[in-house]
Design an enzyme around this catalytic site. Sequence first.
Site, PDB file in Angstrom:
ATOM      1  N   TYR A 121       0.849  -1.189   0.000  1.00  0.00           N
ATOM      2  CA  TYR A 121       0.000   0.000   0.000  1.00  0.00           C
ATOM      3  C   TYR A 121       0.886   1.241   0.000  1.00  0.00           C
ATOM      4  CZ  TYR A 121      -3.851   3.159   1.015  1.00  0.00           C
ATOM      5  OH  TYR A 121      -4.792   4.160   0.920  1.00  0.00           O
ATOM      6  N   GLN A 183     -11.084   0.022   1.454  1.00  0.00           N
ATOM      7  CA  GLN A 183     -11.660  -0.810   0.398  1.00  0.00           C
ATOM      8  C   GLN A 183     -10.609  -1.646  -0.336  1.00  0.00           C
ATOM      9  OE1 GLN A 183     -11.934   2.492   0.670  1.00  0.00           O
ATOM     10  NE2 GLN A 183     -11.532   3.568  -1.258  1.00  0.00           N
ATOM     11  N   SER A 229       5.636   9.235  13.693  1.00  0.00           N
ATOM     12  CA  SER A 229       7.095   9.160  13.681  1.00  0.00           C
ATOM     13  C   SER A 229       7.692   9.712  14.968  1.00  0.00           C
ATOM     14  CB  SER A 229       7.636   9.949  12.490  1.00  0.00           C
ATOM     15  OG  SER A 229       9.025   9.774  12.370  1.00  0.00           O
ATOM     16  N   GLN A 251      11.379  15.359  11.846  1.00  0.00           N
ATOM     17  CA  GLN A 251      10.325  14.416  12.199  1.00  0.00           C
ATOM     18  C   GLN A 251       9.056  15.120  12.647  1.00  0.00           C
ATOM     19  OE1 GLN A 251      10.870  11.014  11.462  1.00  0.00           O
ATOM     20  NE2 GLN A 251      12.420  12.307  10.508  1.00  0.00           N
ATOM     21  N   HIS A 254       6.229  15.743  10.136  1.00  0.00           N
ATOM     22  CA  HIS A 254       5.433  14.623   9.623  1.00  0.00           C
ATOM     23  C   HIS A 254       3.987  14.686  10.080  1.00  0.00           C
ATOM     24  CE1 HIS A 254       7.878  11.857   7.368  1.00  0.00           C
ATOM     25  NE2 HIS A 254       8.830  11.842   8.273  1.00  0.00           N
ATOM     26  N   GLU A 319      12.074   5.058  17.548  1.00  0.00           N
ATOM     27  CA  GLU A 319      12.072   4.625  16.142  1.00  0.00           C
ATOM     28  C   GLU A 319      13.397   4.996  15.481  1.00  0.00           C
ATOM     29  OE1 GLU A 319       9.467   5.441  12.050  1.00  0.00           O
ATOM     30  OE2 GLU A 319       9.352   6.845  13.740  1.00  0.00           O
ATOM     31  N   HIS A 320      13.775   6.265  15.549  1.00  0.00           N
ATOM     32  CA  HIS A 320      15.051   6.753  15.021  1.00  0.00           C
ATOM     33  C   HIS A 320      15.905   7.251  16.186  1.00  0.00           C
ATOM     34  CE1 HIS A 320      11.985   7.703  11.848  1.00  0.00           C
ATOM     35  NE2 HIS A 320      12.875   7.109  11.074  1.00  0.00           N
ATOM     36  N   ASP A 353      16.024   7.856   5.504  1.00  0.00           N
ATOM     37  CA  ASP A 353      14.678   7.887   4.918  1.00  0.00           C
ATOM     38  C   ASP A 353      14.707   7.602   3.419  1.00  0.00           C
ATOM     39  OD1 ASP A 353      13.027   8.264   7.038  1.00  0.00           O
ATOM     40  OD2 ASP A 353      12.702  10.405   6.730  1.00  0.00           O
ATOM     41  N   HIS A 412      -0.606 -39.952  20.991  1.00  0.00           N
ATOM     42  CA  HIS A 412       0.759 -39.593  20.621  1.00  0.00           C
ATOM     43  C   HIS A 412       1.709 -40.742  20.967  1.00  0.00           C
ATOM     44  CE1 HIS A 412      -0.768 -35.543  20.176  1.00  0.00           C
ATOM     45  NE2 HIS A 412       0.438 -35.046  19.913  1.00  0.00           N
TER      46      HIS A 412
END
Length: 425
Positions: A121, A183, A229, A251, A254, A319-320, A353, A412
Amino acid sequence: MRIEEFSEGISLKRSVDSGTAEQRRVVQEIIDGVRTGGDGALLRYTEKFDGVFPDSLRVTEEEMNEAYGALSEEEISIIREAADNIRSFHQKQVRNSWITTDETGSLLGQKITPLDAVGVYVPGGTATYPSSVLMNVIPAIAAGVERIVMVSPPGKDGKLNAAVLAAALIAGVTEIYKAGGAQVIAALAYGTETIKKVDKIVGPGNIYVALAKREVFGDVAIDMIAGPSEIAVLADETASANEIAADLLSQAEHDTRACSVLITTSMELANQAVLEVESQLESLPRKDIAEAAIRDYGRVIVCSGLNEAIAAVNELAPEHLEILTAEPMEVMAKIRHAGAIFIGRFSSEPVGDYFAGPNHVLPTNGTARFSSPLNVDDFQKKSSIIKYSEEAFQKNQAKITAFARLEGLEAHARAIEARKPGNGV
């Protein structure tokens, strides 16, 4: 941007946006509609939410070539070089199947198999994310995925962004559809007349895409539900306040919920960085977004020394993470939790990035404590291989039956005993 002293228990966690009850209801309705209505429902929702009814869902070869031609030679060259860097990095991650044998002749191993089909996506509308194409498609190709399907919402002209299509052509994906939102997540998960279902869905999107991915998880795999972010900069007195402020704002622009944190051993640097952030905000085109993020989620944490600063980073699991200290490699060795680590002043976060090669799809909201960046492993699965020898079986069958009966699983145990000498063939 407030300044505070380090204290245990600090966190970057923001409340997970699970949407409103109405948003969840709408997403479920959309998924059910596409699941039963196929292409017709997908097209109706595209018209409703994107304001366009595509002549056809699939992007044609002519459209891709037209998009490629719309970019300058310099732009194409930059995308190609970035793709080469990303490809080179991810090819080093590829694992091979392996088999080992022991002295009895038993054979054990692991078979690595790429997923058959993956959906990627790519956000659309007014946004342009060719980097998202490269970061999601290239690892899948490196993993050996045969069918990669890219989807993205069309613009008002019924087309996809030229840079996005050019990046797709350069990355090596040609099955592309003009549809987005919840969708198309449903279409990828369950299939329509035109779009065959996939095994995994990756890539970022808005709240409706995130909710849809969460809803279809289990029928298909997903990469992650990524949050806003975040960046943490670990710096000592040798760092530049000007550069730190620029990186924090990279950042903050964003999202209004993006989190920018400076962790430093220098109160002087902390004060300078706050002034620089305020100054640089004034000329940012996305000032309103960045200003809100800095106001609500910007922090400066002052520590008594590097060990305390490192402890703060490991507590935050950002994250960073940028390390701007006199001896950054020594600091890096002590970092346990971070999605991506940027070392030294020339490793500004945007380098990762777009261009360096490592993936920019990273764990957020503290999940770097247990999660990794998107990588080749995400597009492969592993099967165990067991070929037990008769010698090993005879040696261990009594232990296996005893273990089975310890768990109360008599069938078993009997499955093992059926193979004892004198029992059957």
